[in-house]
Design a protein around this motif. Structure first.
Motif, short mmCIF file in Angstrom:
data_model
loop_
_atom_site.label_atom_id
_atom_site.label_comp_id
_atom_site.label_asym_id
_atom_site.label_seq_id
_atom_site.Cartn_x
_atom_site.Cartn_y
_atom_site.Cartn_z
N ARG A 75 -6.84 14.03 -1.92
CA ARG A 75 -7.24 12.68 -1.46
C ARG A 75 -7.22 11.69 -2.62
NH1 ARG A 75 -12.29 11.52 1.27
NH2 ARG A 75 -11.11 9.77 2.10
N ALA A 76 -7.61 12.13 -3.79
CA ALA A 76 -7.62 11.24 -4.95
C ALA A 76 -6.20 10.73 -5.24
CB ALA A 76 -8.19 11.96 -6.16
N PHE A 77 -5.25 11.64 -5.25
CA PHE A 77 -3.86 11.23 -5.50
C PHE A 77 -3.32 10.37 -4.35
CE2 PHE A 77 -3.91 14.78 -8.56
CZ PHE A 77 -3.31 14.15 -9.65
N SER A 78 -3.69 10.73 -3.13
CA SER A 78 -3.23 9.98 -1.96
C SER A 78 -3.72 8.53 -2.02
CB SER A 78 -3.72 10.65 -0.68
OG SER A 78 -3.25 9.97 0.45
N ILE A 79 -5.01 8.35 -2.31
CA ILE A 79 -5.57 7.00 -2.39
C ILE A 79 -4.97 6.24 -3.56
CG2 ILE A 79 -7.71 5.71 -2.82
CD1 ILE A 79 -9.14 7.77 -1.06
N TYR A 80 -4.69 6.95 -4.65
CA TYR A 80 -4.03 6.29 -5.78
C TYR A 80 -2.69 5.69 -5.34
CZ TYR A 80 -1.41 5.66 -10.10
OH TYR A 80 -0.64 5.12 -11.10
N ASP B 119 6.47 9.15 -9.80
CA ASP B 119 7.02 10.49 -10.01
C ASP B 119 6.02 11.49 -10.58
OD1 ASP B 119 9.47 10.51 -8.87
OD2 ASP B 119 10.61 10.14 -10.70
N ALA B 120 5.42 11.12 -11.69
CA ALA B 120 4.53 12.06 -12.37
C ALA B 120 3.31 12.39 -11.53
CB ALA B 120 4.10 11.49 -13.72
N TYR B 121 2.96 11.50 -10.60
CA TYR B 121 1.79 11.73 -9.76
C TYR B 121 2.15 12.53 -8.50
CZ TYR B 121 -0.45 8.29 -12.76
OH TYR B 121 -0.98 7.64 -13.85
N LEU B 122 3.44 12.53 -8.16
CA LEU B 122 3.89 13.35 -7.04
C LEU B 122 3.96 14.82 -7.43
CD1 LEU B 122 6.71 11.13 -5.51
CD2 LEU B 122 4.80 12.11 -4.23
#
Length: 938
Positions: free
Chosen positions: A82-87, A889-892
């Protein structure tokens, strides 16, 4: 050539990075406060670790990060995902606001505007010698028709979308002029509060949405942005024309007819969706009417407070005064308690009556027991409401109050002309096979054919011609028909009723999916005949049913001219065309043709099909509109609207463009008014440019380019079919090396992911799920597979051919758009991650062989496109998009690795059903998160 907008975005990219950094910091603070420092630390370790891996391969670091993921429990994994998704959601908002800010900055400085703006387009027209009367002619013929659909479905809940809109507006406040102390600090606090609210709001639906939820989501875009955006687009177009053509000696003003119109499939598309019943379609139509009437009431209310002119200081014209006298007689009961209300304020009195008439016109929902519309005082049709508005407008002009007329009143007139009393024209869609089965049952009951399904096409056409022209031999006994056929007939009855009760424009086309032969269209005509929608009456034919064949597979695209020739040769259908002012709409399916033969074969066959259809229509003296069934992703015909329109074959647009707007595309284009104005403008200018052939001679297609493309597309299709149809184990690879099965468990859409339950064939899986699965696993092959082989094999060992391809790329919009869209799909692919998904397969030797084919084609396609486009890296000539993808990219990467471990756990760990459910939650969240990062579903 890089335009002023691109230069501004590149120049000010540091401002965007700064905003993204601020939103990331605020999200980090929310994480620490809401889920604790341990989870926040995990997020940061993964984020920083994969950023390092993105820059430099480090096996030891990779192993540490993998062990960290494996050590996490489902609850923690859900929070991390969820943290990455909201980012990603926050990055999307920051980018959208930044792009809007750059456009506003350029416009404020009075600089030349960007390509695709009204200003840039009209100046190009002027420079190319387009005269004012020619521009007026193009505008008179123009029709820009986006059609909203519920598939691939938008995965965000409506409550989330409203939250995102508030965050967008608050982030805009950060750039507003400072008017008070601590303004920035207060705005940042508000942002943090909204991000915290977002964190505490469930983004994953607990249950699969019903069609009624999808209907309301589609209506949301009008309420949140389009009701404000559409009048602004007309206003900006008019201002642009005045600015560019105002000094032209032959310019005498411009008439803007309502050429922007909207369509919908939401609640009308029953192809493969058993939940779209006649009752649901009725609900969609009613909600659409309620939505637009409520908007009119709101705006008329505002005008009552605004147009406070007293008849002591102005003299309304005769037409207005007479209309008010009539209204006073019709609506006496409105003033029973106060007969002198607004007595000396004629416009307020007129508007007050109009508002009450709108309220009386408001329909009740099918489930409600409210009094039905149709009583005295209600508007009989949308034209009566439009006439009232124009009476006020012309009367204001008559006594010198043009500025008042051109304000909110003019905007309401634009809305009324655009949306009528129906908001969107609802298309109905159903598969051809079901029509055939219903017609066979009907003809058997009537004694006209016992074995209709055994007849060939010519026999069917002859029989249908006779029955449409002369009627059935015996009256139809509906109560003795099957449930399926009765439901089919009920849809046609509803169409007839809607045209009377709401508007003749409330129903758009009846679209026949999987059209394979001319009789498929005539079957629908017969069903329409039984509902009184067409036929022969008092010596002449009439037709109130517009039928659109949909050609979807590669074979049907190739055969469509033959099918249409057979249809147009039918005397009965010719009579129907004459009764319909010789207009015919034909729909082209991008999604299924790409799934069938690959993106290159699909694109080229669609291109040729358009040319053949328009040539045939010209010979038949038909006005033909093409309806483009494009998806959001490249693999389903997606891409920037402006460039996509310009890439159509010459003289096939002819002033009209109709296309589907699907799923996440709706969210990105129409959630915010500012972006909606931009997107509508870009589409409309593409339409205007592509329609210059209406008034001037345009350069014809080069035959040598067409021949080359024919050969390349054939080679590309061979390669695609070799992989998807001739490689043993390929379908097992698809189902095991992508999360397509898990996608089917998500509560994001009402329609099943397969045409036939339990059928895992390529033809059964829907194009949405096909593209969605490949995208999640970062293989993304529907958007590029086969292009590399097609190009490489065509120019193999023939040096002069590279120069030819480079010239084609520079000169031919179709070829340029094809390779540019492929660049986007390739950039969103990642073979290192894709290999990890391939490792999920049970048959390791087979999966390795298939992945090697995919990787080889990926590398070949990248190399070929870079060589032809003369670029060092993919998307070098689209720096805004390139930076946007790199930013994610790096967050995916961590999300994909988390998803991989979750899939292994969920599929192969032998968990109990209860334990499986625990791991499924973060797995489904990971699908949502990756979609947000890629900005794609299907």
């Amino acid at each position: 050539m890089t335009d002023s907008f691109t230069k501004a975005c590149v120049k000010h990219d540091k401002n965007l990075r700064s905003r993204v950094r601020l939103l990331g910091i605020l999200l980090g603070q929310v994480l620490q406060e809401q889920v604790g420092k341990d989870t926040y630390t995990v997020v940061e370790r993964l984020r920083k670790g994969y950023i390092k891996l993105n820059k430099k391969h480090d096996p030891a670091l990779y192993d540490r990060l993998t062990r960290l993921i494996l050590s996490l429990q489902p609850e923690t994994l859900s929070a991390v995902v969820r943290a990455f998704s909201i980012y990603f959601v926050l990055v999307n908002i920051a980018e959208e606001a930044f792009l809007h800010r750059q456009r506003r900055r350029i416009a404020g400085k009075g600089q030349e505007l960007w390509q695709g703006s009204f200003d840039h387009t009209l100046r190009a027209f002027h420079a190319h010698g387009i005269e004012p009367h020619q521009l007026q002619s193009i505008l008179d013929d123009a029709a820009y028709i986006p059609v909203f659909t519920a598939h691939p479905t938008e995965s965000k809940r409506l409550v989330i979308m409203n939250l995102l809109r508030r965050i967008f507006l608050t982030s805009e406040d950060l750039d507003a002029p400072k008017r008070r102390l601590e303004q920035r600090e207060q705005t940042i606090r508000s942002l943090k509060t909204q991000i915290q609210t977002l964190w505490k709001t469930e983004e994953v639906r607990a249950v699969r949405p019903e069609v009624r939820n999808e209907i309301r989501l589609g209506l949301h875009y009008f309420q949140s942005s389009l009701f404000d955006a559409v009048p602004q687009v007309y206003r900006r177009l008019r201002a642009g024309i005045e600015r560019v053509y105002g000094e032209h000696p032959e310019y005498h003003g411009v008439q803007l007819s309502p050429f922007i119109r909207f369509g919908s499939w939401i609640g009308g598309d029953r192809d493969g969706n058993p939940y779209v019943t006649p009752e649901v379609t009725c609900l969609a139509l009613t909600l659409q009417q309620q939505t637009i009437l409520q908007e009119y009431i709101r705006r008329v209310d505002s005008l009552i407070a605004e147009l406070t002119f007293s008849n002591r200081f102005c003299n309304p014209n005769w037409a207005f005064t007479e209309s008010l006298k009539v209204d006073n007689e019709i609506c006496k009961q409105l003033f029973c308690d106060n007969p002198r209300r607004f007595e000396d304020e004629p416009y307020r009195r007129k508007l007050y009556i109009m508002r009450e008439r709108l309220r009386l016109t408001m329909p009740a929902l099918p489930s409600e027991t409210l009094e039905e519309s149709g009583h005295a005082g209600a508007y009989t049709d949308e034209q009566a409401f439009q006439r009232d508005l124009k009476l006020i407008y012309n009367s204001l002009l008559s006594h010198g109050d043009g500025d008042a007329a051109e304000g909110a009143l003019q905007e309401l007139i634009h809305l009324a002309e655009t949306f009528g009393f129906y908001l969107m024209s609802l298309d109905i869609r159903q598969e051809s096979k079901l029509h055939s089965e219903a017609v066979a049952e009907i003809l058997k009951q009537s004694g006209d054919a016992n074995d209709y399904l055994q007849l060939d096409t010519d026999q069917r056409l002859a029989l249908l011609d006779a029955k449409i022209s002369n009627g059935l031999t015996k009256p139809l006994q509906r109560d003795r028909l099957s449930d399926e056929t009765r439901k089919m007939l009920a849809v046609f009855d509803l169409i007839a009723e809607t045209q009377t009760s709401i508007s003749p424009k409330a129903i758009g086309q009846y679209v026949i999916s999987m059209t394979h032969q001319a009789s498929d269209i005539m079957e629908v005509a017969l069903l329409g005949r039984l509902a009184g929608l067409l036929g022969f009456d008092q010596g002449s034919w009439f037709c109130r049913l517009e039928i659109s064949p949909l050609f979807e597979t590669i074979d049907d695209l190739k055969r469509c001219e033959e099918i249409l020739r057979s249809l147009f040769a039918n005397p009965c259908y010719q009579n129907l065309l004459n009764a319909s002012h010789r207009r015919q709409e034909i729909m082209l399916g991008y999604s299924d043709s790409a799934k069938d033969g690959g993106i290159m074969a699909s694109a080229w066959n669609l291109y040729q099909t358009q040319q053949r259809i328009i040539d045939l229509a010209d010979r038949e003296k038909l006005r033909c509109r093409l309806f483009h069934g494009r998806g959001g992703t490249v693999g389903r015909g997606g891409g920037p609207t402006h460039q996509s329109i310009l890439a159509q074959p010459k003289n096939t647009v002819n002033g009209e463009i109709k296309f589907t707007e699907q799923g996440e595309v709706l969210s990105y284009k129409y959630s915010n008014q500012e972006t909606a104005i931009y997107e509508l403008t870009m589409g409309i200018t593409g339409l205007l440019k592509a329609s210059q052939g209406l008034v001037s001679t345009v350069k014809q297609e080069r035959q040598d380019y067409s021949q080359i493309m024919q050969e390349i597309a054939g080679l590309g299709e061979q390669q695609f079919r070799k992989l998807t149809e001739q490689t043993p184990g390929f379908l097992d690879y698809f189902y095991e090396a992508t999360p397509v099965n898990e996608i089917g468990l998500m509560n994001i859409g009402s329609r099943p992911s397969h045409r036939s339950k339990g059928n895992r064939s390529k033809s059964s899986v829907r194009a949405i799920a096909w593209v969605f699965g490949w995208g999640q696993s970062r293989q993304n092959l529907p958007g590029w597979y086969g292009i590399g082989s097609g190009l490489a094999n065509w120019r193999k060992n023939k040096p002069g051919r590279l120069k030819k391809l480079r010239t084609m790329y520079q000169e031919w919009p179709f070829f340029h758009a094809l390779l540019n869209n492929a660049q986007m799909a390739l950039t969103k692919s990642n073979m290192a991650i894709a290999q990890k998904y391939a490792d999920l397969c049970l048959d390791k030797p087979t999966s390795r062989a298939i992945f090697d084919m995919i990787k080889h084609e990926y590398e070949l396609t990248c190399a070929e496109i870079l060589t032809i486009a003369q670029l060092n890296e993919l998307l070098d000539d689209a720096p805004i998009l390139q930076q946007s993808i790199r930013r994610r990219d790096a967050y995916l990467d961590p999300l994909n690795h988390i998803q991989l471990e979750l899939i292994k756990h969920y599929r192969y760990s032998g968990l109990s059903e209860e334990q499986q459910e625990l791991w499924l939650t973060p797995l489904l969240r990971s699908i949502n998160a990756i979609s947000a990062g890629l900005r794609n579903t299907g």
